[in-house]
Design an enzyme around this catalytic site. Structure first.
Site, short mmCIF file in Angstrom:
data_model
loop_
_atom_site.label_atom_id
_atom_site.label_comp_id
_atom_site.label_asym_id
_atom_site.label_seq_id
_atom_site.Cartn_x
_atom_site.Cartn_y
_atom_site.Cartn_z
N CYS A 120 0.81 -1.23 0.00
CA CYS A 120 0.00 0.00 0.00
C CYS A 120 0.84 1.28 0.00
CB CYS A 120 -0.95 0.01 1.20
SG CYS A 120 -2.12 -1.33 1.11
N HIS A 252 -3.14 7.40 2.25
CA HIS A 252 -3.56 6.07 1.78
C HIS A 252 -4.90 5.75 2.42
CE1 HIS A 252 -3.84 1.93 0.92
NE2 HIS A 252 -3.51 1.51 2.13
N ASN A 282 -9.96 -0.05 0.16
CA ASN A 282 -8.50 0.03 0.08
C ASN A 282 -8.07 -0.50 -1.29
OD1 ASN A 282 -5.75 -0.27 0.31
ND2 ASN A 282 -5.80 -1.29 2.31
#
Ligand code: ACO
Length: 333
Positions: A120, A252, A282
């Site tokens: 990520c 993020h 996500n």
């Protein structure tokens, strides 16, 4: 902030995204796993996420975002001399890289192209790599792509993880400019925590078939909050920038509670914080550029905007970046 540099620096000259059409809502999950819309929203802030079609590959998503990013930088594919892709769900396991596939889709058959694996935190790593490539003079226009078909490595019977992730892609072009630099990027990792978030290979398999992604969410959560709060403060202090000078904080998008903890630490208003986790979930390496693109198309991210990015992910990897956006303001045509 005076953005004029005498020496040209790396600048993010465009941002774009591609969002798959199909929506998978929390209510949809209620039909096949033991969960509820209420639990998912309360624990994560996610309401829905996008899922790519079966025949749509990661590189297809990345290519669509890349085409737009190149146009928005007022370039053509032949002006691009390197493509770097961050992904944890590549088209192929080990090779060819997703970057090579995107390059071929763009008609670029003699170009530097490679993937990076930083989960990520991928987009922060992309900024550091592309900044180094253009400021060293090695490359002129680097296409950076965060692209994920996370659904391809997800076990849709594992409620602890499958509700978190979605598919999508984001891209940008990094080139030298005398204005609006990528001011500073910090990346880091600690492989001692690798087992808390991983995509294993079967120990018995001779073929390199990966298993589904697994995460010890609660342990990851605590480390992510502490690490990110410290990391963004250190980056701001190092660059003598006060958090109230930031125009936009684009983190993020893993969990709304993580985002809010960092936002609170920085004492930033909601207007300055870009949140897309509720509609995309996500999307790992694609989440920051997708969120940037939302802010861009809403007119919140403008040429010269001072932005702070942060990310945390598998590895563990993490990082933050401080930059002034170097692209033209968004116009719908
Ligand atoms: N629906 C309902 N209940 C659930 C679900 C679900 N989908 N998933 C787990 N539960 C249950 C658990 O079984 C547990 O039940 P128990 O108390 O009876 O044992 C309970 O809910 C609490 O589980 P936790 O895992 O402690 O829940 P938590 O509040 O920590 O939320 C979450 C889980 C959302 C995963 C959170 O821990 C998180 O966001 N972690 C960080 C994720 C992250 O940032 N990852 C890094 C980036 S990702 C990457 O790099 C690929």
């Amino acid at each position: 902030m005076n953005s004029k540099n005498l020496t040209p620096k790396a600048s993010l000259k465009s941002i774009a995204s591609y969002i798959p059409e199909k929506i998978l809502s929390n209510k949809d999950f209620e039909q096949f796993i033991d969960t509820s819309d209420e639990w998912i929203v309360r624990r994560t802030g996610i309401k829905e996420r996008r899922i790519a079609k079966d025949d749509e590959t990661n590189s297809d998503l990345g290519t669509k975002a890349a085409i737009k990013a190149i146009q928005r930088a007022h370039l053509t594919p032949k002006d691009i001399d390197a493509i770097v892709v961050a992904t944890l769900s590549p088209d192929y396991f080990t090779m060819p890289s997703t970057a090579c596939k995107i390059a071929a889709n763009l008609g670029l058959t003699n170009i530097t192209a490679f993937d990076i694996s930083a989960a990520c935190s991928g987009f922060i790593y992309l900024l550091e790599v592309s900044k180094a490539l253009v400021e060293s003079g090695a490359k002129k226009n680097v296409l950076i792509v965060g692209s994920e078909k996370a659904s391809s490595i997800m076990d849709y019977t594992d409620r602890s993880i499958c509700i978190l992730f979605g598919d999508g892609a984001g891209a940008g072009v990094v080139s030298l400019d005398t204005q609006n630099p990528i001011i500073d990027v910090h990346t880091a990792s600690n492989g001692e925590f690798g087992e808390l978030l991983m995509t294993k290979r079967s120990p018995k398999a001779k073929l390199c078939e990966p298993l589904a992604m697994k995460m010890k969410g609660n342990e990851v959560f605590k480390i992510a909050v502490n690490t990110l709060c410290n990391d963004v403060i250190e980056l701001l202090n190092k660059n003598n920038i006060d958090s109230n000078q930031i125009d936009l904080f684009i983190p993020h998008q893993a969990n709304l509670r993580i985002i809010k903890a960092v936002q609170e630490k920085l004492q930033l208003s909601d207007e300055k914080c870009v949140i897309t986790v509720e509609k995309f979930g996500n999307t790992s390496a694609a989440s920051i550029p997708m969120a940037m693109n939302e802010a861009y198309e809403e007119g919140r991210l403008k040429k010269g905007s001072l932005i702070l990015l942060d990310a945390f992910g598998g590895g563990f990897t993490w990082g933050s970046a401080l930059l002034q956006f170097g692209g033209e303001n968004f116009t719908r045509f």
